[in-house]
Design an enzyme around this catalytic site. Structure first.
Site, PDB file in Angstrom:
ATOM      1  N   GLY A 133       0.824  -1.212   0.000  1.00 20.38           N
ATOM      2  CA  GLY A 133       0.000   0.000   0.000  1.00 20.38           C
ATOM      3  C   GLY A 133       0.848   1.248   0.000  1.00 20.38           C
ATOM      4  O   GLY A 133       2.036   1.206   0.316  1.00 20.38           O
ATOM      5  N   GLY A 167       0.376   5.751   0.668  1.00 17.89           N
ATOM      6  CA  GLY A 167      -0.504   6.878   0.975  1.00 17.89           C
ATOM      7  C   GLY A 167       0.317   8.140   0.968  1.00 17.89           C
ATOM      8  O   GLY A 167       1.492   8.132   0.590  1.00 17.89           O
ATOM      9  N   GLY A 220       3.554   7.704   3.081  1.00 22.88           N
ATOM     10  CA  GLY A 220       4.612   6.733   2.843  1.00 22.88           C
ATOM     11  C   GLY A 220       4.167   5.507   2.088  1.00 22.88           C
ATOM     12  O   GLY A 220       3.003   5.347   1.752  1.00 22.88           O
ATOM     13  N   LYS A 262       7.002   0.558   6.896  1.00 25.12           N
ATOM     14  CA  LYS A 262       6.565   1.809   6.263  1.00 25.12           C
ATOM     15  C   LYS A 262       7.760   2.735   6.100  1.00 25.12           C
ATOM     16  O   LYS A 262       8.456   3.035   7.067  1.00 25.12           O
ATOM     17  CB  LYS A 262       5.498   2.483   7.126  1.00 25.12           C
ATOM     18  N   ASP A 274     -10.045  12.168  11.777  1.00 27.06           N
ATOM     19  CA  ASP A 274      -9.920  11.751  10.369  1.00 27.06           C
ATOM     20  C   ASP A 274      -9.964  10.232  10.221  1.00 27.06           C
ATOM     21  O   ASP A 274      -9.305   9.664   9.365  1.00 27.06           O
ATOM     22  CB  ASP A 274      -8.620  12.313   9.789  1.00 27.06           C
TER      23      ASP A 274
END
Length: 384
Positions: free
Chosen positions: A33, A35, A38, A55, A151
């Site tokens: 993944g 984002g 990172g 990460k 969030d």
């Protein structure tokens, strides 16, 4: 540590468009993944004999905002220790000096999927309420440390096949400005509470709204309020839930109030209309969980006026959730976050860089000495 020895401990590998330079204990890197903050890989850790997630923070020192966010994430991850928040297993940098320092790698527990994938599944009441219970426990733990997320969204919540759940990040810093009339930028706003969208003051139950939106999506299989920007987001909310009262309008600052009051007025729909029985799983005999209870919880979470919305504690006591109530999970000791000014302080990029470098070195010292605060004893044996 001398330079040659340190260099021998690391190797570089291309992962997608990025190069990871990691300790040799981490093998079989695979991208899972990426984002704004990172790129994440899965890897096998030969020291812990387990799969982990690594990460690499993306360009943490490109500006003050990135540097501040990297520092906050690292400090909070080091402090927080709760089964419903992702655990930090290791932190390292391949660079040898502050002058060379540019990359930060965080090693975390590896989970099976994020909540976006789970939303597409047919969940029974047991699984749905257990996932929500764990979200509430994790958020309560952050609140106990003075961290209000603001969030929360499915992409930042991860689960394992045994239905255990963990929150992946710490949300918006206290100084992060938001607001209806601000310049839009690319970010998922579907789960943000009205008080965040409208740039109002907020309290801890701002996160209850987000959990309500996530629950609604798990029930419906689609996003409840899919706004394209803050203004569209607000319109989507009032179309479904109805225009709020004048009492609520009076809490808005003048420019926002003028805009909001000039929108068309909507009556909204009842929760029976928004969430008919057909959307829910069959009633559960085991825990007596029913669609009517789930709908009642949604109606108490998805309240535009935060002063009338339930709190995290009230949600944890709700009949749809409290079947899982365990004091050791709900009342876990709060994280010892000493730096209360974590979000308020301003530094130059170079100062942030030095602070982050010190945090990484401190972690390396602690692991060398067999002390990792907040980690189980078995993990305290990790050597670099």
């Amino acid at each position: 540590m001398n330079r040659n020895k340190r260099e021998k401990e690391y190797y570089s590998i291309d992962v997608g468009d990025s190069t990871f330079t990691v300790l040799k204990r981490y093998q079989n890197l695979r991208p899972i993944g990426s984002g704004a903050q990172g790129i994440v890989c899965s890897a096998y850790d030969h020291v812990l004999d387990r799969n982990v997630a690594i990460k690499k923070l993306s360009r943490p020192f490109q500006n003050q905002t990135h540097a501040k966010r990297a520092y906050r994430e690292l400090v909070l991850m080091k402090c927080v220790n709760h089964k419903n928040i992702i655990g930090l297993l290791n932190v390292f940098t391949p660079q040898k000096t502050l002058e060379e320092f540019q990359d930060v790698y965080l090693v975390m527990e590896l989970m099976d999927a994020n909540l976006c994938q789970v939303i597409q599944m047919e969940l029974d009441h047991e699984r749905l309420s257990y996932l929500l219970y764990q979200m509430l426990c994790g958020i309560k733990h952050l609140h106990a440390a003075g961290i209000i997320h603001r969030d929360l969204k499915p992409s930042n919540i991860v689960v394992k096949s045994d239905c255990t759940l963990k929150i992946l990040d710490f949300g918006l810093a206290r100084t992060a400005a938001t607001g209806l009339l601000m310049t839009p930028y690319v970010v998922t706003r579907y789960y943000r509470a009205p008080e965040v969208i409208l740039g109002m003051g907020y309290q801890a139950n701002v996160d209850v709204w987000s959990i309500g939106c996530i629950m609604a999506e798990m029930v419906r299989g689609s996003v409840l309020f899919p706004g394209t920007d803050h203004i569209d987001q607000w319109n989507k909310v009032i179309e479904q839930l109805g225009t709020p009262s004048q009492e609520f309008m009076m809490k808005l600052n003048q420019s926002v109030r003028t805009y909001v009051e000039n929108r068309p007025r909507y009556a909204g729909y009842s929760f029976e209309k928004l969430f008919p029985d057909v959307l829910f799983p069959a009633d559960s005999d085991h825990n007596k969980l029913k669609a009517s209870q789930a709908r009642d919880l949604l109606s108490k979470m998805l309240v535009i006026d935060a002063s009338k919305r339930i709190s995290v504690d009230e949600a944890l006591q709700h009949p749809y959730i409290n079947v899982w109530y365990d004091p050791s999970e709900v009342e876990a000791p709060p994280p010892a976050i000493t730096d209360k000014q974590l979000d308020e302080r301003e530094h130059s990029v170079e100062e942030w860089k030095e602070l982050i470098y010190k945090e990484v070195l401190e972690w390396e010292e602690r692991t060398k000495n067999g002390v990792i605060r907040g980690q189980p004893a078995s993990l305290a044996q990790v050597q670099q």
